[in-house]
Design an enzyme around this catalytic site. Structure first.
Site, PDB file in Angstrom:
ATOM      1  N   CYS A 265      21.690 -49.624  41.902  1.00  0.00           N
ATOM      2  CA  CYS A 265      21.559 -48.810  40.695  1.00  0.00           C
ATOM      3  C   CYS A 265      20.202 -48.976  40.011  1.00  0.00           C
ATOM      4  O   CYS A 265      19.727 -48.073  39.338  1.00  0.00           O
ATOM      5  CB  CYS A 265      22.699 -49.103  39.728  1.00  0.00           C
ATOM      6  SG  CYS A 265      22.893 -50.846  39.385  1.00  0.00           S
TER       7      CYS A 265
ATOM      8  N   CYS B  76      -9.099 -43.935  38.633  1.00  0.00           N
ATOM      9  CA  CYS B  76      -8.392 -43.292  39.734  1.00  0.00           C
ATOM     10  C   CYS B  76      -7.692 -42.032  39.221  1.00  0.00           C
ATOM     11  O   CYS B  76      -7.079 -42.040  38.167  1.00  0.00           O
ATOM     12  CB  CYS B  76      -7.371 -44.260  40.321  1.00  0.00           C
ATOM     13  SG  CYS B  76      -6.421 -43.534  41.655  1.00  0.00           S
TER      14      CYS B  76
ATOM     15  N   CYS C 285     -14.308 -63.282  15.120  1.00  0.00           N
ATOM     16  CA  CYS C 285     -14.620 -64.599  14.571  1.00  0.00           C
ATOM     17  C   CYS C 285     -14.192 -64.604  13.102  1.00  0.00           C
ATOM     18  O   CYS C 285     -14.537 -63.695  12.350  1.00  0.00           O
ATOM     19  CB  CYS C 285     -16.122 -64.869  14.685  1.00  0.00           C
ATOM     20  SG  CYS C 285     -16.669 -66.240  13.653  1.00  0.00           S
TER      21      CYS C 285
ATOM     22  N   HIS D 231      -4.158   2.639  25.878  1.00  0.00           N
ATOM     23  CA  HIS D 231      -4.389   1.359  26.585  1.00  0.00           C
ATOM     24  C   HIS D 231      -3.237   0.426  26.239  1.00  0.00           C
ATOM     25  O   HIS D 231      -3.191  -0.101  25.139  1.00  0.00           O
ATOM     26  CB  HIS D 231      -5.714   0.722  26.141  1.00  0.00           C
ATOM     27  CG  HIS D 231      -6.919   1.564  26.446  1.00  0.00           C
ATOM     28  ND1 HIS D 231      -8.144   1.320  25.898  1.00  0.00           N
ATOM     29  CD2 HIS D 231      -7.071   2.633  27.258  1.00  0.00           C
ATOM     30  CE1 HIS D 231      -9.020   2.220  26.342  1.00  0.00           C
ATOM     31  NE2 HIS D 231      -8.379   3.025  27.166  1.00  0.00           N
TER      32      HIS D 231
ATOM     33  N   HIS E 147      -2.649  -4.457  14.561  1.00  0.00           N
ATOM     34  CA  HIS E 147      -3.822  -3.704  15.019  1.00  0.00           C
ATOM     35  C   HIS E 147      -3.906  -3.579  16.537  1.00  0.00           C
ATOM     36  O   HIS E 147      -4.492  -2.622  17.037  1.00  0.00           O
ATOM     37  CB  HIS E 147      -5.099  -4.300  14.436  1.00  0.00           C
ATOM     38  CG  HIS E 147      -5.186  -4.124  12.949  1.00  0.00           C
ATOM     39  ND1 HIS E 147      -5.385  -5.165  12.088  1.00  0.00           N
ATOM     40  CD2 HIS E 147      -5.059  -3.015  12.183  1.00  0.00           C
ATOM     41  CE1 HIS E 147      -5.399  -4.722  10.834  1.00  0.00           C
ATOM     42  NE2 HIS E 147      -5.192  -3.414  10.872  1.00  0.00           N
TER      43      HIS E 147
ATOM     44  N   CYS F  76      -8.144  -5.978  24.780  1.00  0.00           N
ATOM     45  CA  CYS F  76      -7.654  -4.836  25.548  1.00  0.00           C
ATOM     46  C   CYS F  76      -8.089  -5.008  27.005  1.00  0.00           C
ATOM     47  O   CYS F  76      -9.203  -5.450  27.289  1.00  0.00           O
ATOM     48  CB  CYS F  76      -8.208  -3.528  24.982  1.00  0.00           C
ATOM     49  SG  CYS F  76      -7.674  -2.106  25.932  1.00  0.00           S
TER      50      CYS F  76
ATOM     51  N   CYS G   9       7.058 -44.908  54.959  1.00  0.00           N
ATOM     52  CA  CYS G   9       6.373 -44.396  53.767  1.00  0.00           C
ATOM     53  C   CYS G   9       7.372 -44.115  52.642  1.00  0.00           C
ATOM     54  O   CYS G   9       8.198 -43.221  52.733  1.00  0.00           O
ATOM     55  CB  CYS G   9       5.590 -43.133  54.118  1.00  0.00           C
ATOM     56  SG  CYS G   9       4.786 -42.373  52.695  1.00  0.00           S
TER      57      CYS G   9
ATOM     58  N   HIS H 207      24.586 -53.758  35.454  1.00  0.00           N
ATOM     59  CA  HIS H 207      24.538 -52.419  36.020  1.00  0.00           C
ATOM     60  C   HIS H 207      23.462 -51.634  35.276  1.00  0.00           C
ATOM     61  O   HIS H 207      23.267 -51.825  34.084  1.00  0.00           O
ATOM     62  CB  HIS H 207      25.926 -51.773  35.827  1.00  0.00           C
ATOM     63  CG  HIS H 207      26.030 -50.392  36.395  1.00  0.00           C
ATOM     64  ND1 HIS H 207      25.661 -50.098  37.683  1.00  0.00           N
ATOM     65  CD2 HIS H 207      26.488 -49.235  35.852  1.00  0.00           C
ATOM     66  CE1 HIS H 207      25.870 -48.794  37.900  1.00  0.00           C
ATOM     67  NE2 HIS H 207      26.370 -48.261  36.810  1.00  0.00           N
TER      68      HIS H 207
ATOM     69  N   CYS I 253       6.394  -2.286  27.463  1.00  0.00           N
ATOM     70  CA  CYS I 253       7.608  -3.034  27.825  1.00  0.00           C
ATOM     71  C   CYS I 253       8.010  -4.019  26.726  1.00  0.00           C
ATOM     72  O   CYS I 253       9.137  -4.500  26.705  1.00  0.00           O
ATOM     73  CB  CYS I 253       7.403  -3.822  29.112  1.00  0.00           C
ATOM     74  SG  CYS I 253       7.070  -2.812  30.544  1.00  0.00           S
TER      75      CYS I 253
ATOM     76  N   CYS J  86       7.125 -40.625  51.214  1.00  0.00           N
ATOM     77  CA  CYS J  86       7.814 -39.603  52.019  1.00  0.00           C
ATOM     78  C   CYS J  86       9.295 -39.531  51.623  1.00  0.00           C
ATOM     79  O   CYS J  86       9.886 -38.449  51.595  1.00  0.00           O
ATOM     80  CB  CYS J  86       7.701 -39.904  53.511  1.00  0.00           C
ATOM     81  SG  CYS J  86       6.113 -39.411  54.217  1.00  0.00           S
TER      82      CYS J  86
END
Lengths: 101, 502
Positions: B194, B301, B319, B120, B110, B97, B228, B459, B136, B231
């Site tokens: 492509c 990384c 082995c 509430h 419940h 709650c 870049c 292609h 709602c 970018c």
């Protein structure tokens, strides 16, 4: 067994299930299986179509419409497999005196 | 022209709430109860998200004396806290709650009963930390509450801020339309490009990479599109997800930058899509770690390339006489698989993976460092750490000194792939063992790249599954909806799988 005995036992099982990590293991197993058979995908599609076709979709009315169907289309073999795993778990944790009842 | 929207730095670091507010939530957040609500929410979210993975890791909790709290203990504590106060249900969905200490379940009603008896009306979902409004019948949200939730979860976006600490937003900007938000747009073929378009499509529709770019992580790059590569990709994300335009996009900037950065790409000769994929990921890694050096300060990384694609491969040499084995662990970005040659008529990706992970006898004789005898050895490769996106290359092209050939064998592939059989099962490090037993090892196929034609002239096209579960074929600037059967029949060259969420 009285009602409160059952309640007590249920709670104990639930605690062992979660605290041992077994619940995560079982639920991951079930999720994997449901993904692999395309069930999750299908539920996704069903939800998408309800949400796009309804003017004001809410969580409660989506779940109301999805839940019975979703339960229905779980393949039988997955239900059997997961039930077997649960049974196996119960065999180990439930004390003997309860088993006959 | 830009104008500023008043947001504090703290607010700008977090994304807006997933759900809209509702009149009931607005009312309580302007009432005297609001401070209790904020405090309760913070506490509830702590419990709800206590065991959620952070950056793929199990969160670490320490007691006041600095010792680690055992994972089992955390499970036990959380289980107690999320339990329904009436029926003790803790396995299915329960709600805290927002206004008092009650916890109620959904299954036996419940939580709803508590709402009715006390007035509430909000429940905090004990699994996600989201707020449900029982009036709602829907999930609702609020900026400040969401800020609390995200700060506990460690989700952050990179805000575009000016010197005054306000977030800069282009004047007259609006959220993108539904159409634009799908990112469905093709590329114009600029002369044998492509290979590039197909790879970029798999990147544009990769949810991790998409979130990275759309969260503005690359926005601060001081470089321009001419030097870049990242970018150029950033620009493609902006255009694809920000506008309604559906006509093919001409990747001129990307092409020129790629020519400049990697000379071998220049000209109109046909290129290998897999090589371009590796090149692109390396460029993104470089620019991410240049912008955020702190990501690359440890052995693993944490840049977007490595966070998304990097896994670990373990090679075990044993082995044959004393069975003593030695492991070496290597990083991997994808798996290149030989196409299995088997007598049955249908070869599958699983056959190729079986072959890849099978024990192979090494030819040379050596002295075993353990038993000191002259011996033969076996070698086996297994995946040690699975990445969020698992990429495969099927080795269709064979290059020898005299000629190059293409293997046209159709390799069947599953739409959902279970990787468990191909991973190391006995990870000794207890920390990592916890982690693997936690998540799923099931992957969902989301993109394939197909090469049509011969070695010398061909292609590339690609097929991608969008967020609604539909498959789209991208053939240069043309996009078509295709069936699942069509996908399965395709002759895949590269396959991209995404880890299913637990």
């Amino acid at each position: 067994m009285t009602n409160s005995d059952v309640q007590h036992l249920k709670q104990q099982i639930q605690d062992v299930l979660v605290e041992s990590g077994k619940y995560d293991e079982l639920s991951n197993f079930l999720r994997s299986k449901l993904y692999q058979v395309g069930w999750t995908d299908e539920i996704n599609r069903m939800t998408q179509s309800i949400v796009t076709n309804e003017a004001k979709p809410t969580f409660s009315n989506v779940i109301e419409r999805i839940e019975p169907k979703a339960m229905d289309i779980v393949p039988e073999h997955i239900k059997t497999e997961i039930l077997a795993k649960i049974e196996e778990f119960l065999k180990d944790v439930v004390p003997k005196e309860y088993k006959s009842t | 022209m830009t104008s500023t929207v008043k947001k504090t730095l703290e607010e700008a670091k977090f994304s807006p709430p997933v759900f809209d507010s509702c009149p009931h939530l607005k009312q309580i957040l302007t009432s005297n109860a609001k401070d209790t609500v904020y405090r309760n929410y913070g506490l509830a979210v702590n419990v709800a998200l206590a065991l959620k993975l952070r950056n793929g890791n199990v969160p670490l909790y320490k007691t006041s004396d600095g010792s680690k709290v055992e994972y089992k203990k955390l499970l036990r504590l959380r289980n107690k806290a999320v339990r329904c106060r009436e029926c003790l249900e803790s396995l299915s969905c329960t709600y805290f709650c927002l206004q008092c200490s009650h916890v109620g379940c959904w299954k036996n009603g419940h939580a709803l009963a508590h709402t009715k008896s006390t007035g509430h009306v909000f429940g905090i979902d004990s699994q996600t930390g989201y707020i449900y409004c029982f009036r709602c019948g829907d999930y609702v949200g609020d900026q400040r509450l969401e800020l609390i939730r995200q700060s506990k979860q460690g989700e952050r976006t990179e805000p575009v801020m000016d010197n005054l600490g306000t977030e800069t937003i282009i004047d007259g900007s609006r959220p993108p339309s539904l159409k634009a938000s799908t990112g469905l747009r093709g590329f114009i073929n600029m002369g044998a490009t492509c290979f590039m378009s197909s790879i970029v499509q798999t990147i544009v529709h990769n949810p991790f990479v998409r979130d990275y770019f759309l969260s503005g992580y690359h926005a601060k790059c001081p470089k321009k599109m001419d030097t870049c590569i990242t970018c150029c990709i950033d620009e493609i994300f902006k255009v694809f997800y920000g506008t309604d335009e559906t006509k093919g996009y001409g990747p001129t900037a990307l092409l020129t930058a790629a020519w400049r950065v990697k000379n071998s790409l220049a000209g109109y000769s046909e290129q290998d899509a897999h090589e371009f994929w590796q090149f692109l990921l390396d460029e993104i890694h470089k620019s991410d770690t240049e912008l955020h050096p702190e990501l690359d300060d440890t052995s693993t990384c944490r840049c977007i390339t490595h966070k998304t694609f990097a896994g670990q491969l373990q090679s075990t040499v044993t082995c044959e006489k004393c069975l003593h084995s030695k492991n070496t662990v290597d990083p991997m970005l994808d798996l290149s698989l030989e196409i299995a040659k088997i007598s049955k008529n249908k070869v599958t990706l699983n056959d190729c993976l079986d072959l890849f992970t099978s024990k192979e006898k090494l030819d040379s004789m050596t002295i075993c460092s353990h038993c000191k005898r002259e011996t033969t050895r076996t070698k086996q490769l297994l995946v040690r750490k699975l990445p969020p996106i698992l990429a495969f290359q099927l080795k269709r092209f064979e290059h020898s000194a005299s000629s190059s050939t293409k293997i046209e064998t159709h390799v069947g592939f599953p739409l959902f792939l279970d990787m468990e059989p191909y991973t190391v099962s006995d990870i000794l490090d207890s920390n990592e063992k916890e982690r693997t037993s936690w998540g799923l090892m099931t992957y969902q196929l989301f993109a394939i790249v197909i090469h049509i034609g011969s070695v010398n002239t061909g292609h590339y096209i690609c097929i991608i599954k969008n967020r609604d579960g539909n498959w789209f074929k991208f053939d240069d600037s043309k996009i078509t909806l295709v069936s699942q059967e069509y996908v399965s029949k395709s002759n895949a060259y590269l396959l991209y799988y995404i880890l299913c969420q637990a």
